[in-house]
Design a protein around this motif. Structure first.
Motif, PDB file in Angstrom:
ATOM      1  N   ALA A  18     -68.066 144.579 -22.564  1.00 35.01           N
ATOM      2  CA  ALA A  18     -67.847 142.932 -22.855  1.00 35.01           C
ATOM      3  C   ALA A  18     -68.325 142.042 -23.439  1.00 35.01           C
ATOM      4  N   ALA A  19     -69.985 143.639 -23.922  1.00 32.89           N
ATOM      5  CA  ALA A  19     -71.038 142.372 -25.386  1.00 32.89           C
ATOM      6  C   ALA A  19     -70.699 143.397 -26.655  1.00 32.89           C
ATOM      7  N   MET A  20     -69.838 144.492 -26.444  1.00 34.64           N
ATOM      8  CA  MET A  20     -69.782 145.151 -27.371  1.00 34.64           C
ATOM      9  C   MET A  20     -68.328 145.121 -28.036  1.00 34.64           C
ATOM     10  N   ALA A  21     -67.698 144.563 -27.685  1.00 28.26           N
ATOM     11  CA  ALA A  21     -65.594 143.757 -27.695  1.00 28.26           C
ATOM     12  C   ALA A  21     -66.479 143.221 -29.035  1.00 28.26           C
ATOM     13  N   LEU A  22     -67.791 142.349 -28.549  1.00 28.10           N
ATOM     14  CA  LEU A  22     -67.597 140.654 -29.051  1.00 28.10           C
ATOM     15  C   LEU A  22     -68.429 141.813 -30.969  1.00 28.10           C
ATOM     16  N   GLY A  23     -68.259 142.488 -30.615  1.00 28.61           N
ATOM     17  CA  GLY A  23     -68.817 143.141 -31.787  1.00 28.61           C
ATOM     18  C   GLY A  23     -70.431 143.425 -32.104  1.00 28.61           C
ATOM     19  N   LEU A  24     -71.039 142.571 -30.740  1.00 30.02           N
ATOM     20  CA  LEU A  24     -72.591 142.799 -31.021  1.00 30.02           C
ATOM     21  C   LEU A  24     -73.283 144.852 -30.902  1.00 30.02           C
ATOM     22  N   GLN A  40     -78.144 144.737 -29.293  1.00 25.43           N
ATOM     23  CA  GLN A  40     -78.401 143.408 -29.414  1.00 25.43           C
ATOM     24  C   GLN A  40     -77.570 142.984 -27.510  1.00 25.43           C
ATOM     25  N   PRO A  78     -69.637 147.960 -34.601  1.00 27.29           N
ATOM     26  CA  PRO A  78     -69.179 146.610 -34.311  1.00 27.29           C
ATOM     27  C   PRO A  78     -68.526 146.144 -35.387  1.00 27.29           C
ATOM     28  N   PHE A 134     -60.783 140.580 -20.615  1.00 26.68           N
ATOM     29  CA  PHE A 134     -61.580 141.993 -19.508  1.00 26.68           C
ATOM     30  C   PHE A 134     -60.510 141.601 -18.472  1.00 26.68           C
TER      31      PHE A 134
END
Lengths: 219, 259
Positions: free
Chosen positions: A124-130, A134, B73, B83
């Protein structure tokens, strides 16, 4: 009950004992901080997809964990001056030894903590572009640290108690200072009771403090 | 907008994706459906590079996902993803969840990121819940926060991976309503779902998936009223689709008798 005991001896030696307490607390604080920081780095490397990095850390952890702490302290005391080419004070060689040693244990605790966070969280974090780092820093580690505070606390208390091993390089931590007074004035019972009491108070306050921090930052 | 060409992927010897080809144009809604474990989720995760794939190409707005030189990224920040299990960050409030990537990825300042979060929460009907932690919200509310979190990045396309599968029946409707509103506003969306009503009413294109293969794709009218492949009909009736497929079946029985 305490007839025949002379607790005045504690007062008479207060400055000497206080220096011992200071050394013990200082060493513990620095070693826990350094050990945690290095432990996080090692844990992240261990979980890295770059295999040689993970293997190197695995080797490091297994090696240090199979050594008695006192041996590690001896090594650094003899090794660091040889490597750097100049004498290093007992305090710093011991501090480095503690940090390296504790980091091995902390990294295993932190690794387990990181693995306990649901896999979907990093997606989820990486899907946001982090970036991966990060995601680790803002999403995974805060959750992991919360899960593992009780174990980290236990390990840190063990660390506090292990500081007494520094007597092997001639440093006077709390227990060593008390021991010196005890044998010089032949008052072991009073001194050892006092040492036990201080350790009890320090450990108890530490766990209270950690619990309060946990509650404040808990969900 | 998104183009998949002959995409294949293996887990060890097991082929999860088998020569998948499909596309989605700007402003379109594509629904991917198929039995559980057929590889739909894996496919959608390949699109933003969360899952690697072995063969074929995926391009998003001309950028090749599988290319090692691609800044993933950066690409991901333009692709919103929702999800099945919401995956809100439990140690952050709803607003903080929506603010994080705006600040760290887009470099927005805190005030404007929070203002954006508030606007989106209002749009999701959650204006009052910004200060709550995920554990204090119902599943449907959490999923709407997750949609707001993705929308805050102003993505060019939104991917939904079974967004209602983990929800209680009574909260499914509120999430589907939000998704329909998004589609009506012209958002490009790729949705993996078992909600066939949603597919029929909202989708421009339906892809039926089984055993890692696209077994049939076409406009909803074709899929629901006159599927070309028998397996599609089986799957739809399995899901309890008793619309046209029942009539179809009766028709088939009658003609069989007549023959």
């Amino acid at each position: 009950m305490f007839a025949g005991f002379d607790f005045g001896i504690l007062w008479a030696n207060a400055p000497f004992l206080w220096n011992g307490i200071l050394l013990t607390l200082q060493l513990t604080a620095l070693a826990v901080t350094g050990g945690l920081l290095l432990g996080v780095v090692l844990a992240v490397m261990r979980l890295s997809s770059v295999k040689p990095l993970a293997w190197a850390v695995e080797g490091y952890v297994n090696f240090l964990r199979s050594m008695p702490l006192i041996l590690v302290i001896f090594w650094f005391y003899t090794l660091v001056p040889k490597l750097t080419g100049r004498p290093v004070s007992g305090f710093y060689s011991v501090l480095i030894a503690f940090i390296m040693f504790e980091a091995a244990y902390y990294s295993e605790i932190i690794r387990a903590g990181i693995s306990s966070v649901r896999r979907g969280q990093i997606s989820a974090a990486m899907a946001l572009g982090l970036t991966r780092l990060q995601a680790m820093r803002y999403v995974i580690l805060p959750q992991a640290l919360r899960n593992m505070t009780p174990v980290l606390l236990t390990q840190s208390i063990v660390m506090l108690q292990d500081t007494s091993l520094v007597y092997v390089v001639g440093l006077r931590d709390f227990l060593t200072s008390a021991d010196i007074v005890a044998s010089r004035d032949n008052r072991p019972t009073e001194l050892y009771m006092f040492v036990a009491l201080v350790f009890l108070v320090v450990c108890f306050s530490a766990s209270r403090l950690v619990n309060r921090l946990r509650r404040r930052y808990a969900l | 907008m998104i183009e998949l060409k002959n995409v294949s992927k293996w887990y060890g010897p097991f082929r999860v994706l088998d020569d998948c080809t499909m596309g989605i144009a700007k402003g379109e809604v594509v629904v991917i459906c198929g039995p559980s474990g057929s590889g739909k989720s894996t496919l959608i995760k390949c699109i933003n590079g969360l899952e690697p794939f072995k063969l074929g190409t995926i391009t998003v707005d001309g950028v090749s996902v599988g290319d090692r030189a691609t800044n993933l990224p950066k690409l991901r920040s333009r692709i919103g993803m929702v999800f099945q299990n919401f995956e809100l960050f439990p140690h952050m409030t709803a607003v903080e969840n929506i603010v994080l990537a705006q600040q760290k990825v887009l470099g927005r300042d805190r005030a404007s990121a929070e203002a954006k979060a508030q606007v989106l929460l209002e749009r999701m009907g959650l204006a009052e819940h910004g200060a709550k932690y995920p554990a204090q919200l119902s599943g449907g509310q959490q999923q709407r926060v997750a949609i707001a979190r993705a929308l805050a990045m102003q993505p060019d396309v939104m991917l939904f991976d079974e967004p209602t599968s983990a929800l209680d029946p009574e909260t499914i409707g509120e999430v589907l309503a939000v998704m329909k509103a998004l589609a009506d506003e012209g958002m490009t969306m790729m949705v993996v779902t078992h909600e066939m009503d949603f597919a029929k009413r909202v989708a421009d294109w339906v892809v039926v998936f089984d055993h890692g293969r696209v077994i049939e794709q076409g406009p909803p009218k074709q899929i629901f009223e006159a599927p070309l492949v028998a397996r599609t009909r089986d799957f739809l009736s399995h899901l309890g689709w008793h619309g046209e497929s029942t009539a179809e079946a009766e028709h088939a029985t009658r003609s069989a008798k007549g023959a």
